[in-house]
Design an enzyme around this catalytic site. Sequence first.
Site, PDB file in Angstrom:
ATOM      1  N   LYS A 173       0.887  -1.185   0.000  1.00 24.50           N
ATOM      2  CA  LYS A 173       0.000   0.000   0.000  1.00 24.50           C
ATOM      3  C   LYS A 173       0.921   1.230   0.000  1.00 24.50           C
ATOM      4  O   LYS A 173       1.395   1.675   1.035  1.00 24.50           O
ATOM      5  CB  LYS A 173      -0.870  -0.017   1.264  1.00 24.50           C
ATOM      6  N   GLU A 248       9.769   2.055  10.400  1.00 29.06           N
ATOM      7  CA  GLU A 248      10.806   3.043  10.055  1.00 29.06           C
ATOM      8  C   GLU A 248      10.128   4.401  10.124  1.00 29.06           C
ATOM      9  O   GLU A 248       9.326   4.740   9.260  1.00 29.06           O
ATOM     10  CB  GLU A 248      11.333   2.789   8.632  1.00 29.06           C
ATOM     11  N   CYS A 282      13.876  11.402   5.433  1.00 28.08           N
ATOM     12  CA  CYS A 282      13.764  11.049   6.859  1.00 28.08           C
ATOM     13  C   CYS A 282      15.051  11.328   7.613  1.00 28.08           C
ATOM     14  O   CYS A 282      15.045  11.685   8.784  1.00 28.08           O
ATOM     15  CB  CYS A 282      13.377   9.596   7.006  1.00 28.08           C
ATOM     16  N   GLU A 383       9.653  17.049  13.906  1.00 28.85           N
ATOM     17  CA  GLU A 383      10.230  17.014  12.561  1.00 28.85           C
ATOM     18  C   GLU A 383       9.383  17.911  11.663  1.00 28.85           C
ATOM     19  O   GLU A 383       8.160  17.822  11.690  1.00 28.85           O
ATOM     20  CB  GLU A 383      10.144  15.563  12.079  1.00 28.85           C
TER      21      GLU A 383
END
Length: 488
Positions: A173, A248, A282, A383
Amino acid sequence: MTDLLIGGRWTGAIDERTREIRCPADGSLVAVVDEGGGKDAAEAVAAARQAFDQGPWPRTPAGPRGDLLLRVADMVARDKDALARAESLDTGKRLAESRLDVDDAVACFRYYGRLVRTETGRVVDTGTAHAVSRVVHEPVGVCALITPWNCPLPQTSWKVAPALAAGNTFVLKPSELTPSTAIALMRLLVEAGLPDGVANLVLGPGPEAGAPLTDNPDVDMVSFTGGLRTGRRVMAAAAGTVKRTSLELSGKNPNVVFADADFDTAVDHALTAVFRHSGQVCSAGARLMVEGSVHDAFVEAVVHRARGIRLGGPFDERAQTGPLISAAHRARVEAYVAAGLAEGARLRCGGTCPDDPALADGYYFLPTVLDRCHSGMSVLADESFGPVLTVERFASEDEAVRLANDTVYGLAGAVWSGDEERARRVASRLRLGTVWINDYHPCLPQAEWGGFKQSGTGRELGPGGLAEYRETKHIWRNTRPRPRGWFA
Ligand code: NAD
C-alpha cells in the site's frame, strides 16, 4: 481502470473511486488512478494468504527466488528513464535525484538476489549421537508493506526485495500521493514471472486502504515506513493479533559541527543534509549544532548559501531543489516555522513561499534557517519534513552529546571534526541508527538502516533487512527413537 493488482489480476477499485495525481511542482495532471478501500484491502490479503498457504513461492528454493530478484534488478535498470520520470512527476523531485533513486532500487534488488543464495541455516551440536539439530529460516507469511511519498521507489524496493527473497507474499500500500512507481514495479514483478497472488497492490488513503491491513488476522507482519504518529497507530493495530512489526519512522537528525572541522566542507554538507529534496528526507540533517567558537561564522556562511539556492521543477536543470509534496504539507511547514518564531527562534532566511511567479503553481517553500534554538522548543522536538534548518550552539563535547541525544528520535546524524578520536568517540555516544563522520547521507544496500528510540523498531537493508522477513525455526530429529519409560 486497472491499477490494483489482486491475485494476479489487474483490477479497478470495488467502489470505483479514482484519484487525480498532480505534480507538486506545477499542479499538472500526472495520472488518474484507482483508489481502493477496506474491501479491496481484504481481497488483496485473501489473495496473498492463499498464495502463501497453497502457492509455490514460499516453497521455491532460494536459488530461483534470487534469480527472479536479479531479473527484476535488470528490468528496473532497463526502465530507468521512465521510472525516474514517473517518480519526479509524482514527487516533484529533481530528475537527477530520481535517477539516483532508481539506481538505489536496482542495487537493492541485486543485493537481496545475491544474498539470499548465500544465506544458509546451521547445524547445531546436540551433545548426543542420537539426534540431529538444524536451525532453518522460513518466511514470516503475508506481509503488509506500507510506504510514504518522499522516496517511493527505493522505500518500496527496500521492503519488496527482502520480503520476496525470504519467500513471503505481500500486499503493498504505497502513499496515495505517489503511486506511479509502485504500479510500475508491480508490472515488472509480473513480467519477471512471479506467481499470481505473491505480490498484491492496493492504492488509497492510509486510514481507508492501509489501516485494514494492519489489523487483519490473515496478515502476519506489517512493515511500515512513515511518520511517528501513524507508526504508533500501526503498532497498536498490529498488537491485536501480535503481528511482527517493522517500523521506520520520523527523525530530527543532529548534524554536529566541532570547531576543528574542515569549515567549507562542513558548510557545504550542512546545506545538502537539509535542503536536498526540500528537506523531505527522513534522515535530513535538520538540526545543525555548532561549537561556540565557530558558530556565528558557520551559520553566516550557511545562511548566505541557503539564500542562493535555486528552486524549480523536476525537469529544470538549473534547479537545486524542488517543491513540497502538497499544499497541506506546505501549510504544516509554515505553521512549524511560525511556532519556532513564537518561541523565540530567530529567522535568518526563508520562512515563506518564493515570490517568483514562475513557481506560483507549485508548493514551494524557501530554504529556511532558524537560529537561537534551544531545548524545550517545539521546533527541536518535532520534525518539519521541510526545508527548515534549526541551529543550536554548544560549548563542549559532553554538551553536544547530551543535546543531540535529548530527543525521542534516533534515526541518523553526523559528526564533523578534524580530530579522528573525538569524532569516533562522539559517534559511539550518539543514540542514532546511522552516524556519518565528516559526511552526510550516504547509504549502502549492504549496511543496515533503521532508527533507535521512537524512530522505529525495524532494520532495512543489509542482512538485518532480510532477517526482518524471516522466522527462524529449530528442527530436532531423533535418529534413534526409543520409549522414555517415565510413566511406565
Ligand atoms: P504517513 O505516516 O502520513 O504515511 C505513511 C504511509 O502510511 C502512507 O502510505 C499512508 O497512506 C499510510 N497510512 C496513513 N495512516 C495510516 C493508518 N492509520 N494505517 C495504516 N497506514 C496508514 O507519512 P508520510 O507523510 O507519507 O511520510 C513522511 C514521514 O515518513 C516522515 O515522518 C518521515 O520521517 C518518515 N520516513 C521515515 C523513513 C525511515 O526510513 N525511517 C523513510 C522515509 C520517510
